[in-house]
Design a protein around this motif. Structure first.
Motif, PDB file in Angstrom:
ATOM      1  N   HIS A 181      47.467  44.422  89.653  1.00 22.05           N
ATOM      2  CA  HIS A 181      48.505  44.624  90.344  1.00 22.05           C
ATOM      3  C   HIS A 181      49.900  44.740  89.549  1.00 22.05           C
ATOM      4  O   HIS A 181      50.826  45.490  89.709  1.00 22.05           O
ATOM      5  CB  HIS A 181      48.584  43.292  91.382  1.00 22.05           C
ATOM      6  CG  HIS A 181      47.416  42.906  92.201  1.00 22.05           C
ATOM      7  ND1 HIS A 181      46.631  43.749  92.879  1.00 22.05           N
ATOM      8  CD2 HIS A 181      47.038  41.806  92.724  1.00 22.05           C
ATOM      9  CE1 HIS A 181      45.679  43.265  93.271  1.00 22.05           C
ATOM     10  NE2 HIS A 181      45.900  42.061  93.364  1.00 22.05           N
ATOM     11  N   LEU A 182      49.872  43.877  88.326  1.00 24.03           N
ATOM     12  CA  LEU A 182      50.855  43.848  87.526  1.00 24.03           C
ATOM     13  C   LEU A 182      51.124  45.651  86.978  1.00 24.03           C
ATOM     14  O   LEU A 182      52.413  45.935  86.837  1.00 24.03           O
ATOM     15  CB  LEU A 182      50.752  42.972  86.138  1.00 24.03           C
ATOM     16  CG  LEU A 182      52.041  42.889  85.530  1.00 24.03           C
ATOM     17  CD1 LEU A 182      53.278  42.044  85.916  1.00 24.03           C
ATOM     18  CD2 LEU A 182      51.426  42.367  84.080  1.00 24.03           C
ATOM     19  N   ALA A 188      52.114  38.651  79.804  1.00 24.17           N
ATOM     20  CA  ALA A 188      52.443  39.513  81.204  1.00 24.17           C
ATOM     21  C   ALA A 188      53.814  40.077  80.854  1.00 24.17           C
ATOM     22  O   ALA A 188      54.059  41.505  81.174  1.00 24.17           O
ATOM     23  CB  ALA A 188      52.584  38.761  82.371  1.00 24.17           C
ATOM     24  N   ASP A 189      55.020  39.739  80.197  1.00 24.23           N
ATOM     25  CA  ASP A 189      56.072  40.217  79.733  1.00 24.23           C
ATOM     26  C   ASP A 189      55.898  41.493  78.991  1.00 24.23           C
ATOM     27  O   ASP A 189      56.336  42.632  79.068  1.00 24.23           O
ATOM     28  CB  ASP A 189      56.815  39.338  79.198  1.00 24.23           C
ATOM     29  CG  ASP A 189      57.905  38.820  80.387  1.00 24.23           C
ATOM     30  OD1 ASP A 189      57.831  39.143  81.440  1.00 24.23           O
ATOM     31  OD2 ASP A 189      58.649  37.767  79.650  1.00 24.23           O
ATOM     32  N   HIS A 190      54.950  41.380  78.005  1.00 21.83           N
ATOM     33  CA  HIS A 190      54.681  42.515  77.175  1.00 21.83           C
ATOM     34  C   HIS A 190      53.732  43.714  77.991  1.00 21.83           C
ATOM     35  O   HIS A 190      53.850  44.669  77.509  1.00 21.83           O
ATOM     36  CB  HIS A 190      53.882  41.858  76.017  1.00 21.83           C
ATOM     37  CG  HIS A 190      54.528  41.181  74.957  1.00 21.83           C
ATOM     38  ND1 HIS A 190      55.772  41.685  74.520  1.00 21.83           N
ATOM     39  CD2 HIS A 190      54.390  39.930  74.382  1.00 21.83           C
ATOM     40  CE1 HIS A 190      56.527  40.430  73.759  1.00 21.83           C
ATOM     41  NE2 HIS A 190      55.695  39.593  73.588  1.00 21.83           N
ATOM     42  N   LEU A 191      52.967  43.202  78.552  1.00 25.07           N
ATOM     43  CA  LEU A 191      52.026  44.372  79.507  1.00 25.07           C
ATOM     44  C   LEU A 191      52.873  44.879  80.357  1.00 25.07           C
ATOM     45  O   LEU A 191      52.598  46.285  80.571  1.00 25.07           O
ATOM     46  CB  LEU A 191      51.115  43.567  80.160  1.00 25.07           C
ATOM     47  CG  LEU A 191      49.835  42.776  79.445  1.00 25.07           C
ATOM     48  CD1 LEU A 191      48.978  41.973  80.239  1.00 25.07           C
ATOM     49  CD2 LEU A 191      49.010  43.975  78.609  1.00 25.07           C
ATOM     50  N   VAL A 192      54.064  44.542  80.900  1.00 29.66           N
ATOM     51  CA  VAL A 192      54.728  45.223  81.791  1.00 29.66           C
ATOM     52  C   VAL A 192      55.558  46.356  80.969  1.00 29.66           C
ATOM     53  O   VAL A 192      55.699  47.599  81.442  1.00 29.66           O
ATOM     54  CB  VAL A 192      56.097  44.401  82.354  1.00 29.66           C
ATOM     55  CG1 VAL A 192      57.168  45.253  82.777  1.00 29.66           C
ATOM     56  CG2 VAL A 192      55.660  43.425  83.310  1.00 29.66           C
ATOM     57  N   ASP A 193      55.629  46.123  79.710  1.00 28.35           N
ATOM     58  CA  ASP A 193      56.216  47.247  78.791  1.00 28.35           C
ATOM     59  C   ASP A 193      55.165  48.131  78.311  1.00 28.35           C
ATOM     60  O   ASP A 193      55.199  49.287  77.954  1.00 28.35           O
ATOM     61  CB  ASP A 193      56.804  46.810  77.683  1.00 28.35           C
ATOM     62  CG  ASP A 193      58.407  45.869  77.888  1.00 28.35           C
ATOM     63  OD1 ASP A 193      58.938  46.172  79.012  1.00 28.35           O
ATOM     64  OD2 ASP A 193      58.543  44.797  77.229  1.00 28.35           O
ATOM     65  N   LEU A 194      53.803  47.730  77.966  1.00 23.33           N
ATOM     66  CA  LEU A 194      52.803  48.586  77.600  1.00 23.33           C
ATOM     67  C   LEU A 194      52.381  49.418  78.910  1.00 23.33           C
ATOM     68  O   LEU A 194      51.808  50.582  78.381  1.00 23.33           O
ATOM     69  CB  LEU A 194      51.786  47.515  77.078  1.00 23.33           C
ATOM     70  CG  LEU A 194      50.202  48.162  76.676  1.00 23.33           C
ATOM     71  CD1 LEU A 194      50.535  49.189  75.574  1.00 23.33           C
ATOM     72  CD2 LEU A 194      49.378  47.334  76.443  1.00 23.33           C
ATOM     73  N   PHE A 195      51.928  48.806  79.854  1.00 17.79           N
ATOM     74  CA  PHE A 195      51.231  49.800  80.868  1.00 17.79           C
ATOM     75  C   PHE A 195      51.832  51.081  81.147  1.00 17.79           C
ATOM     76  O   PHE A 195      51.262  52.170  81.275  1.00 17.79           O
ATOM     77  CB  PHE A 195      51.125  49.028  82.229  1.00 17.79           C
ATOM     78  CG  PHE A 195      50.116  47.814  82.470  1.00 17.79           C
ATOM     79  CD1 PHE A 195      48.944  48.035  81.850  1.00 17.79           C
ATOM     80  CD2 PHE A 195      50.406  46.517  82.785  1.00 17.79           C
ATOM     81  CE1 PHE A 195      48.111  47.183  81.826  1.00 17.79           C
ATOM     82  CE2 PHE A 195      49.598  45.538  82.820  1.00 17.79           C
ATOM     83  CZ  PHE A 195      48.229  45.977  82.316  1.00 17.79           C
ATOM     84  N   PRO A 196      53.200  51.129  81.406  1.00 14.94           N
ATOM     85  CA  PRO A 196      53.796  52.667  81.567  1.00 14.94           C
ATOM     86  C   PRO A 196      53.182  53.560  80.413  1.00 14.94           C
ATOM     87  O   PRO A 196      53.642  54.913  80.663  1.00 14.94           O
ATOM     88  CB  PRO A 196      55.351  52.343  81.538  1.00 14.94           C
ATOM     89  CG  PRO A 196      55.415  50.974  82.155  1.00 14.94           C
ATOM     90  CD  PRO A 196      54.340  50.313  81.183  1.00 14.94           C
ATOM     91  N   ASN A 244      43.722  35.059  78.775  1.00 15.54           N
ATOM     92  CA  ASN A 244      44.054  34.237  77.781  1.00 15.54           C
ATOM     93  C   ASN A 244      42.975  33.410  77.430  1.00 15.54           C
ATOM     94  O   ASN A 244      42.496  32.697  77.952  1.00 15.54           O
ATOM     95  CB  ASN A 244      45.471  33.303  78.146  1.00 15.54           C
ATOM     96  CG  ASN A 244      46.097  32.823  77.268  1.00 15.54           C
ATOM     97  OD1 ASN A 244      45.428  32.344  76.039  1.00 15.54           O
ATOM     98  ND2 ASN A 244      47.182  32.283  77.289  1.00 15.54           N
ATOM     99  N   PRO A 245      42.504  33.637  75.996  1.00 18.09           N
ATOM    100  CA  PRO A 245      41.354  32.767  75.584  1.00 18.09           C
ATOM    101  C   PRO A 245      41.727  31.306  75.274  1.00 18.09           C
ATOM    102  O   PRO A 245      40.869  30.573  74.878  1.00 18.09           O
ATOM    103  CB  PRO A 245      41.112  33.688  74.462  1.00 18.09           C
ATOM    104  CG  PRO A 245      42.380  34.373  73.775  1.00 18.09           C
ATOM    105  CD  PRO A 245      43.093  34.673  75.194  1.00 18.09           C
ATOM    106  N   GLY A 246      43.149  31.012  75.109  1.00 20.71           N
ATOM    107  CA  GLY A 246      43.366  29.674  75.128  1.00 20.71           C
ATOM    108  C   GLY A 246      44.032  29.518  73.759  1.00 20.71           C
ATOM    109  O   GLY A 246      44.743  28.503  73.651  1.00 20.71           O
ATOM    110  N   ASP A 247      44.157  30.459  72.899  1.00 15.47           N
ATOM    111  CA  ASP A 247      44.559  30.288  71.506  1.00 15.47           C
ATOM    112  C   ASP A 247      45.597  31.177  71.326  1.00 15.47           C
ATOM    113  O   ASP A 247      45.777  31.817  70.271  1.00 15.47           O
ATOM    114  CB  ASP A 247      43.260  30.313  70.283  1.00 15.47           C
ATOM    115  CG  ASP A 247      42.530  31.411  70.473  1.00 15.47           C
ATOM    116  OD1 ASP A 247      42.772  32.400  71.529  1.00 15.47           O
ATOM    117  OD2 ASP A 247      41.435  31.693  69.621  1.00 15.47           O
TER     118      ASP A 247
END
Length: 385
Positions: free
Chosen positions: A299-300, A277-285, A251-254
């Motif tokens: 790990h996520l 992280a919620d979005h990444l959970v849906d993206l990684f698969p 997170n760059p802070g903005d």
């Protein structure tokens, strides 16, 4: 284990079972395979802990610390909730803190819930999470990554942190709990507008590689975007296709920042900084291969499961810390590690906690992109386990 090059760098498959005699372990004190689920252990339980948990009407799951430590500690939460179910103790469970929504996606929290009349509350999480809840809890269980040892039972070692936390809690609570390795919970994925938008503009193609550039320790754990790009170029060229490389930053802070780089011959690069992280959970698969340093987002990625339950092959890079402890224990979560990392694994040691200075200044440049690309190709082709 297979040497991948140069000498001293090894691939460790996620499906590998570590024999108890191969590493330094603490005997669990009983053979789990021979004890029925719900039966008492041949060890004394923590009587005070059992009594206090049995009288609680609410369990608060509270994590405030690092994402990686939180994810690998969720098996400890799983153990407590498994014990409550086996003992038919009715409680309300709620999650608080920055990871509450993420934890809810593991399925650990029962739905629907009923209110249980009791003034006693149990808090389970990390130290910061417990302190944030104040001192009114009847019992506070701190899941400290430095606390549980590498257990051994039934002839095998359980070096990964999720196994350590789950088995440590089982021993304290005194009955055989139901889970078997891997002990880590996984995240259910679902429809996501941002993921669909990436797909609609062509960023999820025939070969999607995600690389984790986020790290809390860039001096030691930053593999660098350029090395990941070189790795992706080797894979794409070998497969004679165009690769989409998603560089997952912190997170760059903005807020969320998405930036496309100029196309290369074999690779198109998209930087995703600050993606929740919620979005990444849906993206990684939706990726075919994931590579990252020893960090929470790696790990996520391993814990995000698609429709086939298992996620894509995920490779963690370990220069200094134990490659077995800081993994999920899932069969598709692999490691490429240095000799130093392997020695930390064998001795159940930590270079920071135990103040072990390496013989040489080992950093992420120990992993040549060409060697990692070969590992990735073999995983994509199903050659490696």
């Amino acid at each position: 284990m297979t040497t991948v090059a140069p000498a001293g760098i090894r691939f460790h498959p996620g499906s590998q079972v570590v024999p108890a005699e191969a590493v330094h372990t603490t005997p669990l004190g009983y053979d789990r395979d021979g004890i029925p689920i719900g039966a008492p252990l041949p060890l004394a339980a923590s009587t005070e802990l059992v009594q206090r948990l049995s009288g609680c009407g609410e369990v608060v799951v509270a994590f405030e610390g690092k994402l990686g430590d939180t994810l690998l500690a969720l098996s400890g939460v799983r153990a407590v909730l498994d014990w409550l179910r086996l003992r038919s103790v009715r409680v309300t469970v709620r999650t608080v803190g920055p990871y509450a929504g993420l934890i809810a996606r593991t399925g650990l929290i029962p739905r629907p819930q009923t209110t249980v009349p009791s003034d006693w509350q149990a808090v389970i999480g990390d130290r910061a999470g417990g302190e944030a809840q104040g001192s009114t809890a009847a019992v506070s269980l701190v899941l400290d990554p430095a606390a549980p040892p590498c257990w051994s039972t039934d002839g095998r070692a359980h070096p990964d942190l999720p196994a350590r936390h789950y088995l440590a809690m089982e021993r304290r609570l005194g009955i055989r709990l139901p889970a078997m390795a891997p002990f880590v919970p996984t995240f259910a994925t679902g429809p996501n507008n941002l993921v669909e938008e990436l797909r609609s503009v062509g960023w999820l193609g025939d070969l999607n590689i995600a690389a984790i550039t986020a790290t809390s320790w860039p001096e030691r754990k930053d593999y660098t975007a350029q090395r990941y790009i070189t790795l992706a170029e080797h894979i794409a060229e070998a497969q004679q296709t165009q690769a989409r490389l998603l560089l997952i930053g912190g997170n760059p802070g903005d807020g969320l920042r998405i930036t496309a780089e100029a196309p290369r011959r074999h690779v198109q690069v998209l930087r995703l900084d600050g993606m929740p992280a919620d979005h990444l959970v849906d993206l990684f698969p939706h990726c075919h291969l994931i590579v990252g340093n020893d960090t929470g987002l790696t790990h996520l990625a391993a814990m995000a499961r698609g429709r086939e339950y298992s996620g894509p092959p995920t490779i963690g890079l370990y220069a200094r810390h134990s490659h077995s402890k800081w993994r999920t224990g899932l069969s598709h979560h692999h490691a490429v590690a240095t000799d130093l990392s392997d020695r930390m694994h064998q001795g159940d040691l930590c270079p920071v906690r135990d103040a072990i200075a390496p013989d040489t200044d080992v950093h992420m440049d120990a992993f040549p992109p060409t060697a990692l690309a070969q590992v990735g190709l073999e995983l994509l082709d199903g050659v490696r386990p």
